[in-house]
Scaffold this active site. Structure first.
Site, mmCIF file in Angstrom:
data_model
loop_
_atom_site.group_PDB
_atom_site.id
_atom_site.type_symbol
_atom_site.label_atom_id
_atom_site.label_comp_id
_atom_site.label_asym_id
_atom_site.label_seq_id
_atom_site.Cartn_x
_atom_site.Cartn_y
_atom_site.Cartn_z
ATOM 1 N N GLY A 41 0.770 -1.237 0.000
ATOM 2 C CA GLY A 41 0.000 0.000 0.000
ATOM 3 C C GLY A 41 0.801 1.288 0.000
ATOM 4 C CG ASP A 42 3.461 4.459 1.846
ATOM 5 O OD1 ASP A 42 3.733 5.016 0.766
ATOM 6 O OD2 ASP A 42 3.638 5.007 2.950
ATOM 7 C CG LEU A 43 6.365 -1.691 -2.447
ATOM 8 C CD1 LEU A 43 6.707 -2.307 -1.106
ATOM 9 C CD2 LEU A 43 5.909 -2.765 -3.421
#
Length: 311
Positions: A218-220
Site C-alpha cells: 500500500g505504500d511501497l
C-alpha cells in the site's frame, strides 16, 4: 482476520517485563534517523536484547495498531519477511503520555542485485497469496466483496478508507481518489473540478479488474523496504489493503523507481496484465493527492497533469 491479535499494553515498563522478564531494564536509548511522522529509537536492554521502538502522541495509538495489523496480515501469507511484532501500547510518561510500537530490531545490510531479485520474487508471491480471510464481510453470495480490508488504516499521517467493495474500480474510486479529491478541493478551479468529475465518472475506461485480488503493501517505496544483513528483503510501514497489484508496482516507480532487475524478475515471476504502463499514473494519482493534502501546493501541478492526461 478481524480484530488485532497483537498484545497491547498501558505502559512501556509493563510491556518490557512481560516480554523480557521482571529484571529487565533499558540500558541505552539511541534516537534513529528517518520518518517524518513518528519518533524512532533503538533500545538496548539489560538482557542483551535490542528492540526497535516507534513513538507518537498518546492519542495517535491507532497508527500503531493499524501498522501492526498490516504487518501481521503480510506475515500470515508466509511470502515475504516483516519485522517481528512485539506489542503496541500507550504510556503516561513524558508529561503528556505517548503511544508506542515495539518490533524486533533488524541490522541493515547492502541492497545488492540479488536483493532486488529476491524482493521481486517475494513480492510476486505476496500478490499471489490467498486474500479470502482478510475481509470482515460475512456475506456468502456471488457479490461478496473482494477488495478493501477488515478495517480502515492510514496512508502516511492521513486516514485511509478500506470499505469493502465487489469491484476494484469502484473501490479505487470511492475509497482512494474521491476522498482525496474532496479533501484537496480548495486547490481546484471550476474547470479542474469538471475534469475531476469526468475522470471519476469514467474510471472504468482507464482501469481494469485484476486477474485476482492481491494483498498490497500500500505504500511501497524504497524507504519502506529494508535489507537485512543476510540480504533478505523486509517490508515495513505498510498501508495494507486488498486491491490490484498494479497499484503496488506503480508506487515503486513514483519516486525514481527500483533497479530494472527488480521489474524484470517480478514480470518473470508474475507477468503484469497488458497495458499496465497506461494505467500506472492513475494509480499514482492517489499517492500524489495524498502528498498534496499532507504537504501542500508543491504537488498540485503533478496532480493536475495526471488528471489532464486521462481527461
Amino acid at each position: 482476520m478481524n480484530k488485532s491479535k497483537v498484545p497491547d499494553y498501558t505502559s512501556l515498563a509493563r510491556a518490557l517485563v512481560d516480554l523480557f522478564g521482571a529484571s529487565v531494564a533499558i540500558t541505552q536509548t539511541d534516537r534513529l534517523r528517518g520518518g517524518d511522522i513518528n519518533k524512532a529509537y533503538a533500545l538496548t536492554l539489560s538482557t542483551g536484547d535490542k528492540i526497535f521502538m516507534k513513538a507518537n502522541a498518546k492519542n495517535n495509538a491507532d497508527f500503531f495498531t493499524a501498522e501492526a495489523d498490516g504487518l501481521s496480515a503480510i506475515a500470515e501469507t508466509h511470502t515475504i519477511a516483516t519485522p517481528k511484532i512485539l506489542c503496541t501500547g500507550t504510556d503516561d510518561g513524558e508529561d503528556v503520555g505517548y503511544s508506542f510500537l515495539l518490533l524486533k530490531y533488524i541490522e541493515s545490510g547492502e541492497k545488492t542485485q540479488s536483493f532486488w531479485k529476491s524482493l521481486a520474487k517475494d513480492l510476486a508471491a505476496l500478490h499471489k497469496a490467498d486474500t479470502s480471510k482478510l475481509l470482515s464481510d460475512k456475506k456468502s453470495s456471488a457479490s461478496k466483496p473482494s477488495f478493501g480490508f477488515f478495517q480502515d488504516n492510514f496512508i502516511g499521517a492521513r486516514p485511509q478508507k478500506n470499505k469493502p467493495a465487489v469491484s476494484w474500480i469502484d473501490f479505487f474510486r470511492e475509497n482512494r481518489l474521491a476522498p482525496q479529491f474532496h479533501d484537496a478541493d480548495s486547490y481546484f478551479t471550476p474547470s479542474d473540478r469538471e475534469k475531476i468529475t469526468k475522470l471519476l465518472d469514467n474510471l472504468d475506461r482507464f482501469l481494469i479488474e485484476p486477474e485476482k485480488p492481491s494483498l498490497l503493501h500500500g505504500d511501497l517505496w524504497a524507504g519502506n523496504i529494508m535489507c537485512s544483513k543476510e540480504e533478505k528483503p523486509i517490508l515495513i510501514d505498510p498501508a495494507c489493503y486488498i486491491g490490484h497489484r498494479e497499484a503496488d508496482l506503480a508506487m515503486t516507480q513514483l519516486f525514481g523507481g527500483f533497479p530494472q532487475e527488480f521489474y524484470d524478475a517480478y514480470n518473470q515471476a508474475y507477468p503484469l496484465q497488458p497495458g499496465y504502463e497506461e494505467r500506472r499514473d492513475l494509480y499514482n494519482l492517489y499517492q500524489l493527492l495524498n502528498h498534496l493534502n499532507l504537504f501542500g501546493p508543491t504537488y498540485l501541478e503533478p496532480v493536475l497533469s495526471i488528471v489532464g492526461e486521462y481527461v
